[in-house]
Write a protein that holds these residues in place. Structure first.
Motif, PDB file in Angstrom:
ATOM      1  N   ASN A  23     -49.520  35.511 -42.905  1.00 19.37           N
ATOM      2  CA  ASN A  23     -49.045  36.288 -41.757  1.00 19.37           C
ATOM      3  C   ASN A  23     -48.679  37.724 -42.109  1.00 19.37           C
ATOM      4  O   ASN A  23     -48.403  38.521 -41.214  1.00 19.37           O
ATOM      5  N   ILE A 119     -50.316  25.246 -29.637  1.00 19.20           N
ATOM      6  CA  ILE A 119     -48.843  25.268 -29.605  1.00 19.20           C
ATOM      7  C   ILE A 119     -48.248  25.947 -28.371  1.00 19.20           C
ATOM      8  O   ILE A 119     -47.050  25.875 -28.166  1.00 19.20           O
ATOM      9  N   ARG A 122     -49.120  31.523 -25.261  1.00 19.44           N
ATOM     10  CA  ARG A 122     -49.160  32.716 -26.103  1.00 19.44           C
ATOM     11  C   ARG A 122     -49.797  33.936 -25.427  1.00 19.44           C
ATOM     12  O   ARG A 122     -50.840  34.437 -25.854  1.00 19.44           O
ATOM     13  N   ASP A 306     -42.386  28.182 -37.693  1.00 20.49           N
ATOM     14  CA  ASP A 306     -43.484  27.737 -38.572  1.00 20.49           C
ATOM     15  C   ASP A 306     -43.010  26.739 -39.628  1.00 20.49           C
ATOM     16  O   ASP A 306     -43.821  26.238 -40.413  1.00 20.49           O
ATOM     17  N   ARG A 372     -49.267  23.888 -38.870  1.00 15.83           N
ATOM     18  CA  ARG A 372     -48.027  23.348 -39.475  1.00 15.83           C
ATOM     19  C   ARG A 372     -47.887  21.861 -39.204  1.00 15.83           C
ATOM     20  O   ARG A 372     -47.291  21.135 -39.992  1.00 15.83           O
ATOM     21  N   ARG A 398     -56.804  27.009 -42.612  1.00 11.95           N
ATOM     22  CA  ARG A 398     -56.508  28.319 -42.035  1.00 11.95           C
ATOM     23  C   ARG A 398     -55.360  28.980 -42.781  1.00 11.95           C
ATOM     24  O   ARG A 398     -55.319  30.202 -42.886  1.00 11.95           O
TER      25      ARG A 398
HETATM   26  C1  LIG Z   1     -48.868  29.601 -35.635  1.00 17.50           C
HETATM   27  C2  LIG Z   1     -49.325  30.080 -36.782  1.00 17.50           C
HETATM   28  O1  LIG Z   1     -50.343  30.970 -36.930  1.00 17.50           O
HETATM   29  P1  LIG Z   1     -51.139  31.761 -35.778  1.00 17.50           P
HETATM   30  O2  LIG Z   1     -50.168  32.716 -35.157  1.00 17.50           O
HETATM   31  O3  LIG Z   1     -52.180  32.497 -36.584  1.00 17.50           O
HETATM   32  O4  LIG Z   1     -51.685  30.752 -34.831  1.00 17.50           O
HETATM   33  C3  LIG Z   1     -48.708  29.689 -38.085  1.00 17.50           C
HETATM   34  O5  LIG Z   1     -48.949  30.401 -39.089  1.00 17.50           O
HETATM   35  O6  LIG Z   1     -47.981  28.671 -38.127  1.00 17.50           O
END
Ligand SMILES: C=C(OP(=O)(O)O)C(=O)O
Ligand SMILES: CC(=O)N[C@H]1[C@@H](OP(=O)(O)OP(=O)(O)OC[C@H]2O[C@@H](n3ccc(=O)[nH]c3=O)[C@H](O)[C@@H]2O)O[C@H](CO)[C@@H](O)[C@@H]1O
Length: 419
Positions: A23, A119, A122, A306, A372, A398
């Motif tokens: 990140n 998740i 967003r 995370d 995660r 990833r």
């Molecule tokens: C949610 C994650 O990554 P991203 O924002 O790339 O989906 C993560 O690193 O847990």
């Protein structure tokens, strides 16, 4: 598709090298669009997301050299193509980080809307509102963001109504090439943002307030190349800390930083895990029992979203109960039913889950749903009796570099099955 097979029960013992942070590396790569370079990133992790970002930047026209042996990524050249296509952006949400740099430097960009993911929804409204405040004209057309600022961006005071890592990064990069001063108020304070700001400073940007929630940027006409070392991955470090804790083991996390763990270190200690700072990194061990601790996810320095799935795996085998509340993403409990298949006792409703610890989990075939969540199932497998097979591991690749090799090197019975 690859699967991971784990036979649980071995306490981990030894040293685990911590890679550069995914990140941090992703926004740092996007910063390569702000200069002709070369921008040289050291300690770069070797991950699927890094390859996706390299592919995106190449199609914009940059030269991207990833020397995996040297762990460096060198970016050079200027973007010729200002469009980030859906096929690349949908693979990885961090692709949207090209928007700020492209519009700031070239006065124009066309970037696919990233869409939702496992998740949560967003949205990127805060990124777009911020750019509008800096003078960009934004339109949404056929799933694409069209941003135009033919006379360049202008500095502005941007107050975020909600803390956003990505919006802070996008606008911080854009502000470096805007005319005049930009102030980002209620900015995210994650270590990856400070890392980006420090790299931008090396490139010639003028930024004050690094590490605080108020960033002030004095725009400059152009930025130069630089060499920058990516910070160690605090989420990878936290994940391996839990691997040691869940198996009753003892590991040295080489290169990990206590100041980057934020509330995670305090909460692990409360649960009965020893976390000590050493010159080479962090020593993490667990000699006694684990106890249930309540946590709520929050922006840094609070407990990281995370780390939520991994911490839940740990609480599955703690004594007593733990209430885990997810405040950042609306749908980040997809690991719960899979952990339950391994014998965990969890009830959840809305944003909170109650985990009641059990003496032992039992191995089972499970399905990974996001990054995660995938690793939380590996952690549960390390503590479980018998064999666990984690299916659909592309999510894992990833964000974790050679996870099975790193865990096997400290004694875990774990292997990747190709196919
Ligand atoms: C949610 C994650 O990554 P991203 O924002 O790339 O989906 C993560 O690193 O847990
Ligand atoms: C590549 C990267 O660094 N990813 C991290 C980054 O994601 P990302 O940058 O996408 O996360 P944000 O901090 O932006 O999101 C936080 C919250 O704000 C909301 N939001 C965000 C932007 C916006 O314009 N509007 C809006 O409503 C999001 O839906 C979410 O509910 O920070 C998250 C929160 O620490 C981490 O889980 C991710 O691992």
């Amino acid at each position: 598709m690859d699967r991971i097979r784990i036979r649980g029960g071995t306490p981990l013992e030894g040293r685990i090298p911590i890679s550069g942070a995914k990140n941090a590396a992703l926004p740092l790569m996007a910063a390569g669009l702000l200069t002709d370079g070369p921008l040289r990133l050291l300690n770069a992790p070797d991950l699927a997301d890094i390859a996706t970002m390299a592919g995106l930047l190449r199609q914009h026209g940059l030269t991207v050299e990833h020397d995996k042996q040297a762990r460096s990524i060198t970016l050079s050249g200027a973007a010729r193509n200002l469009e980030a296509p859906y096929d690349l952006v949908r693979k990885m949400r961090a692709s949207v980080l090209v928007l700020g740099p492209l519009v700031a430097r070239f006065g124009e960009a066309k970037v696919s809307l990233p869409g939702g993911c496992a998740i949560g929804t967003r949205p990127i409204d805060l990124h777009l509102k911020g750019l509008e405040q800096m003078g960009a004209e934004i339109e949404i057309e056929a799933g694409y963001v069209l941003a135009r600022a033919p006379r360049g961006l202008k500095g502005a005071r941007i107050l975020f109504p909600q803390v956003s890592v990505g919006a802070t990064e996008n606008l911080l990069m854009a502000a470096c090439l805007a005319e005049g001063e930009t102030e980002l108020v209620n900015a995210a304070r994650e270590p990856e943002i400070s890392d980006l700001a420090e790299c931008l400073m090396r490139m010639g940007a003028r930024i004050e307030g690094i590490g605080t929630d108020r960033l002030r940027v004095e725009g400059t006409g152009s930025l130069a190349g630089a060499t920058h070392r990516v910070v160690p991955d605090r989420i990878e470090a936290g994940t391996f800390a839990i691997a040691a804790a869940i198996t009753g083991g003892r590991v040295l996390l080489e290169g990990a930083r206590l100041d980057h763990l934020g509330a995670t270190a305090r909460i692990l200690r409360e649960a009965g895990v020893e976390v000590a700072e050493r010159p080479e990194g962090l020593r993490v061990s667990r000699m006694n029992g684990l106890s249930g601790v309540d946590v709520m996810t929050e922006p840094f320095p609070g407990f990281a979203t995370d780390m939520q799935a991994q911490f839940m795996a740990l609480m599955c085998v703690a004594e007593g109960a733990s209430m885990i509340t997810e405040t950042i993403f609306e749908n980040r409990f997809m690991h719960v039913p899979e952990l339950m298949r391994m014998g965990a006792r969890i009830n959840y409703h809305g944003h909170s889950a109650i985990v009641r610890g059990v003496p032992k989990l039992s191995g089972a075939p499970v399905m990974a749903t996001d990054l995660r969540a995938s690793v939380s199932l590996i952690l549960a497998g390390l503590a479980a009796e018998g064999e666990t097979i984690v299916n659909r591991v592309y999510h894992l690749d990833r964000g974790y570099e050679r996870v099975e090799a790193k865990l096997a090197a400290v004694g875990a019975e774990i292997e990747r099955i190709g196919g």
